[in-house]
Write a protein that holds these residues in place. Structure first.
Motif, PDB file in Angstrom:
ATOM      1  N   LYS A 155      69.710  13.890  36.074  1.00 33.94           N
ATOM      2  CA  LYS A 155      69.069  12.614  36.855  1.00 33.94           C
ATOM      3  C   LYS A 155      69.015  12.853  38.222  1.00 33.94           C
ATOM      4  CE  LYS A 155      67.352   8.188  35.014  1.00 33.94           C
ATOM      5  NZ  LYS A 155      67.663   7.243  34.114  1.00 33.94           N
ATOM      6  N   MET A 156      67.972  12.251  39.104  1.00 33.02           N
ATOM      7  CA  MET A 156      68.178  12.344  40.471  1.00 33.02           C
ATOM      8  C   MET A 156      68.615  10.883  40.906  1.00 33.02           C
ATOM      9  SD  MET A 156      64.783  14.583  41.210  1.00 33.02           S
ATOM     10  CE  MET A 156      65.162  14.383  43.038  1.00 33.02           C
ATOM     11  N   LYS A 210      63.591   9.833  37.668  1.00 32.30           N
ATOM     12  CA  LYS A 210      63.324  11.198  38.287  1.00 32.30           C
ATOM     13  C   LYS A 210      64.320  12.243  37.503  1.00 32.30           C
ATOM     14  CE  LYS A 210      60.817   9.731  42.352  1.00 32.30           C
ATOM     15  NZ  LYS A 210      60.358   9.998  43.728  1.00 32.30           N
ATOM     16  N   TRP A 211      63.860  13.305  37.235  1.00 36.58           N
ATOM     17  CA  TRP A 211      64.589  14.537  36.790  1.00 36.58           C
ATOM     18  C   TRP A 211      64.299  15.667  37.353  1.00 36.58           C
ATOM     19  CZ3 TRP A 211      68.250  13.175  32.880  1.00 36.58           C
ATOM     20  CH2 TRP A 211      68.052  12.026  32.361  1.00 36.58           C
ATOM     21  N   LEU A 237      55.066  11.716  34.786  1.00 42.86           N
ATOM     22  CA  LEU A 237      54.400  12.042  36.085  1.00 42.86           C
ATOM     23  C   LEU A 237      55.035  13.433  36.746  1.00 42.86           C
ATOM     24  CD1 LEU A 237      54.844   8.193  37.369  1.00 42.86           C
ATOM     25  CD2 LEU A 237      52.908   9.418  36.254  1.00 42.86           C
ATOM     26  N   ASP A 238      54.256  13.855  37.656  1.00 43.78           N
ATOM     27  CA  ASP A 238      54.669  15.269  38.306  1.00 43.78           C
ATOM     28  C   ASP A 238      55.421  14.723  39.668  1.00 43.78           C
ATOM     29  OD1 ASP A 238      52.883  14.489  40.514  1.00 43.78           O
ATOM     30  OD2 ASP A 238      51.399  16.335  39.919  1.00 43.78           O
ATOM     31  N   GLN A 239      55.813  15.721  40.451  1.00 44.53           N
ATOM     32  CA  GLN A 239      56.890  15.266  41.630  1.00 44.53           C
ATOM     33  C   GLN A 239      56.144  14.533  42.644  1.00 44.53           C
ATOM     34  OE1 GLN A 239      56.319  18.318  40.308  1.00 44.53           O
ATOM     35  NE2 GLN A 239      55.638  19.824  41.981  1.00 44.53           N
ATOM     36  N   GLY A 293      62.398  25.608  45.241  1.00 42.19           N
ATOM     37  CA  GLY A 293      61.486  25.630  44.317  1.00 42.19           C
ATOM     38  C   GLY A 293      61.556  24.911  43.031  1.00 42.19           C
ATOM     39  N   GLN A 294      62.415  24.027  42.610  1.00 38.90           N
ATOM     40  CA  GLN A 294      62.947  23.554  41.451  1.00 38.90           C
ATOM     41  C   GLN A 294      61.790  22.465  41.101  1.00 38.90           C
ATOM     42  OE1 GLN A 294      66.557  21.714  42.309  1.00 38.90           O
ATOM     43  NE2 GLN A 294      67.736  23.434  41.534  1.00 38.90           N
TER      44      GLN A 294
END
Length: 137
Positions: free
Chosen positions: A136-137, A32-33, A66-68, A53-54
């Motif tokens: 990167k998360m 995830k980014w 993929l989206d969030q 709203g990031q």
């Protein structure tokens, strides 16, 4: 003479081969980014993105974006160009339909250009569109 021509042909084919990114080389991108900064087109300075709203996205092990919410991203690319090497995105498992994509009119670029440096990823989507920096998360 025949051997010389064959050698020249083989050297030419190897030299002209497109630089391709292997699935193994793609793995540092997987995960995830989170958007941290933007660089508008024509500007040399980065603008930090506030916490509210990031934008976030995920790159799956096979390159699928993929989206969030874990659904296929709307207007996703067909190719990733990472540090000068191209990767063709071919889903390795089925993808659900993202209902949001029916509401979006895509003017997508087939290739997302990416510069990966450790846990920072700089993405430019289309020529002259500016760049986004992700962590990167």
């Amino acid at each position: 003479m025949k051997n010389l021509l064959l050698l020249v042909f083989l050297v030419g084919m190897v030299g002209c081969r497109e630089k391709a990114l292997s699935p193994e080389e793609l793995q540092p991108l997987a995960g995830k980014w989170r958007l941290s900064a933007v660089q508008p087109a024509g500007k040399n300075e980065w603008e930090d993105v506030t916490q509210s709203g990031q934008y976030q996205f995920e790159i799956r092990y096979d390159g699928v974006i993929l989206d969030q919410n874990g659904l296929p991203a709307c207007c996703a690319p067909k190719y990733l160009s990472v540090n000068g090497k191209t990767f063709t995105i071919v889903p390795k498992e089925s993808l659900p339909t993202n209902p949001q994509c029916a509401l979006v009119s895509c003017l997508a670029c087939d290739t997302w250009n990416m510069d990966l440096q450790g846990d920072k990823l700089i993405v430019s989507y289309c020529e002259g569109s500016g760049r986004n920096r992700f962590v990167k998360m």
